[in-house]
Design a protein around this motif. Structure first.
Motif, PDB file in Angstrom:
ATOM      1  N   ILE A 169     -51.905  13.447  29.908  1.00 34.43           N
ATOM      2  CA  ILE A 169     -51.436  14.830  29.866  1.00 34.43           C
ATOM      3  C   ILE A 169     -51.747  15.486  31.194  1.00 34.43           C
ATOM      4  N   ASP A 170     -50.981  16.516  31.521  1.00 34.54           N
ATOM      5  CA  ASP A 170     -51.208  17.292  32.744  1.00 34.54           C
ATOM      6  C   ASP A 170     -52.675  17.712  32.782  1.00 34.54           C
ATOM      7  N   GLU A 171     -53.341  17.385  33.874  1.00 32.00           N
ATOM      8  CA  GLU A 171     -54.786  17.592  33.995  1.00 32.00           C
ATOM      9  C   GLU A 171     -55.208  19.048  33.755  1.00 32.00           C
ATOM     10  N   ARG A 172     -54.299  19.984  34.026  1.00 30.07           N
ATOM     11  CA  ARG A 172     -54.652  21.409  33.865  1.00 30.07           C
ATOM     12  C   ARG A 172     -54.946  21.773  32.413  1.00 30.07           C
ATOM     13  N   ILE A 173     -54.339  21.018  31.466  1.00 28.38           N
ATOM     14  CA  ILE A 173     -54.672  21.239  30.046  1.00 28.38           C
ATOM     15  C   ILE A 173     -56.149  20.905  29.827  1.00 28.38           C
ATOM     16  N   ARG A 174     -56.561  19.774  30.386  1.00 26.85           N
ATOM     17  CA  ARG A 174     -57.956  19.339  30.194  1.00 26.85           C
ATOM     18  C   ARG A 174     -58.908  20.331  30.843  1.00 26.85           C
ATOM     19  N   GLU A 175     -58.546  20.821  32.018  1.00 25.54           N
ATOM     20  CA  GLU A 175     -59.428  21.752  32.747  1.00 25.54           C
ATOM     21  C   GLU A 175     -59.571  23.101  32.054  1.00 25.54           C
TER      22      GLU A 175
END
Ligand code: 6GU
Length: 225
Positions: free
Chosen positions: A117-123
Motif C-alpha cells: 500500500i502507499d507508504e503514506r497510509i502507513r505513516e
C-alpha cells in the motif's frame, strides 16, 4: 467489541466468521464484525484501487485515496483503539498481543494486497502492523481472519467454559498436555491409567508434567521467555 476490516477481496472473509465460535460470538453480541470493500470508496472511472508504483518496477500498489476515504468515514463515526495493517513486515503475532487486543472496544484492520500500500497510509493512519509468520501470503485477509479468531475467543463469555481460554496453549507459556476421550482402549492403545483414576490432584500434576515435557521438547524457546 467492534472490528472493522478493510479489504479489496471481501469474499475471502465470508466464511471464517460465519460458523462455530465466531458466529456464536456475533449472535451473542460479544463482537460485531464489519467487512468493508475498499473498492466501494474508489472514485476512479473503473473503480480502480491500485496503480503503478512511482520509480517503476513490477507490481501494483494500493492507492491512498480509497483507503483514506474509508478510514476517514469510519473514524468520523467512532474512535478506534488501534488501526492495524496486516503485513509480513509487521510485528510477529503472539498470545500476548492477542490478549491486549482483546481488551479494546473498536479496532480497524486494513488488509494489504498486490505489491503493498502507499507508504503514506502507513505513516499517517496505521498505529500497529502485524505479521502472522515468516512466509508470504497473497494478501492480508487470511492473516486478519487469524487475528480476529485469536482475539474474539478471548472476550469473556465467548467460550462456554470461561476457564477454557485461560488453559489454552501459550497462555502460561506452556503447550497443552495430551487429551483423551472414550473409549479407554482402541486397537490395544490405552488411555493413560492416571486419567481414569479419579484422583484429581494426581491428574492435575500429570497434566502439568506433560505440558512442561512437551514444551521442552517442541518449543524450548517458550521456556526462555
Ligand atoms: Cl499479515 N500478510 C501477508 N500478505 N503475508 C503474511 C502476513 C501478512 N503474515 C505473514 N505472511
Amino acid at each position: 467489541m467492534r472490528i472493522d476490516i478493510l479489504t479489496v477481496v471481501p469474499q475471502l472473509l465470508d466464511s471464517p466468521f460465519s460458523a462455530s465460535i465466531m458466529q456464536r460470538a456475533q449472535d451473542k453480541k460479544h463482537v460485531q464484525i464489519f467487512v468493508h470493500n475498499i473498492r466501494d470508496y474508489s472514485t476512479a472511472k473503473h473503480k480502480n484501487v491500485d496503480d503503478y508504483q512511482y520509480g517503476g518496477g513490477a507490481g501494483m500498489v494500493m492507492s491512498i485515496e480509497p483507503i483514506a476515504s474509508c478510514i476517514d468515514k469510519l473514524t468520523s463515526e467512532r474512535t478506534y483503539d488501534q488501526i492495524i495493517f496486516m503485513t509480513p513486515d509487521g510485528e510477529m503475532l503472539d498470545q500476548k498481543t492477542c490478549n491486549s487486543l482483546s481488551l479494546y472496544k473498536n479496532i480497524l484492520i486494513l488488509c494489504g494486497h498486490y505489491k503493498g500500500i502507499d507508504e503514506r497510509i502507513r505513516e499517517h493512519y496505521i498505529t500497529k502492523e502485524i505479521s502472522i509468520g515468516s512466509y508470504v501470503l497473497s494478501g492480508g485477509e487470511l492473516a486478519a481472519a487469524v487475528v480476529v479468531d485469536a482475539i474474539v475467543r478471548l472476550i469473556p463469555g465467548v467460550l462456554n467454559d470461561e476457564s477454557s481460554a485461560l488453559s489454552d496453549s501459550f497462555q502460561d507459556n506452556l503447550l497443552s498436555p495430551p487429551v483423551y476421550t472414550r473409549p479407554p482402549e482402541f486397537k490395544g492403545w490405552r488411555v493413560p491409567d492416571i486419567l481414569l483414576s479419579g484422583n484429581t490432584k494426581a491428574i492435575e500434576q500429570w497434566r502439568e508434567e506433560k505440558a512442561f515435557e512437551r514444551t521442552k521438547e517442541r518449543r524450548p524457546d517458550l521456556l526462555n521467555d
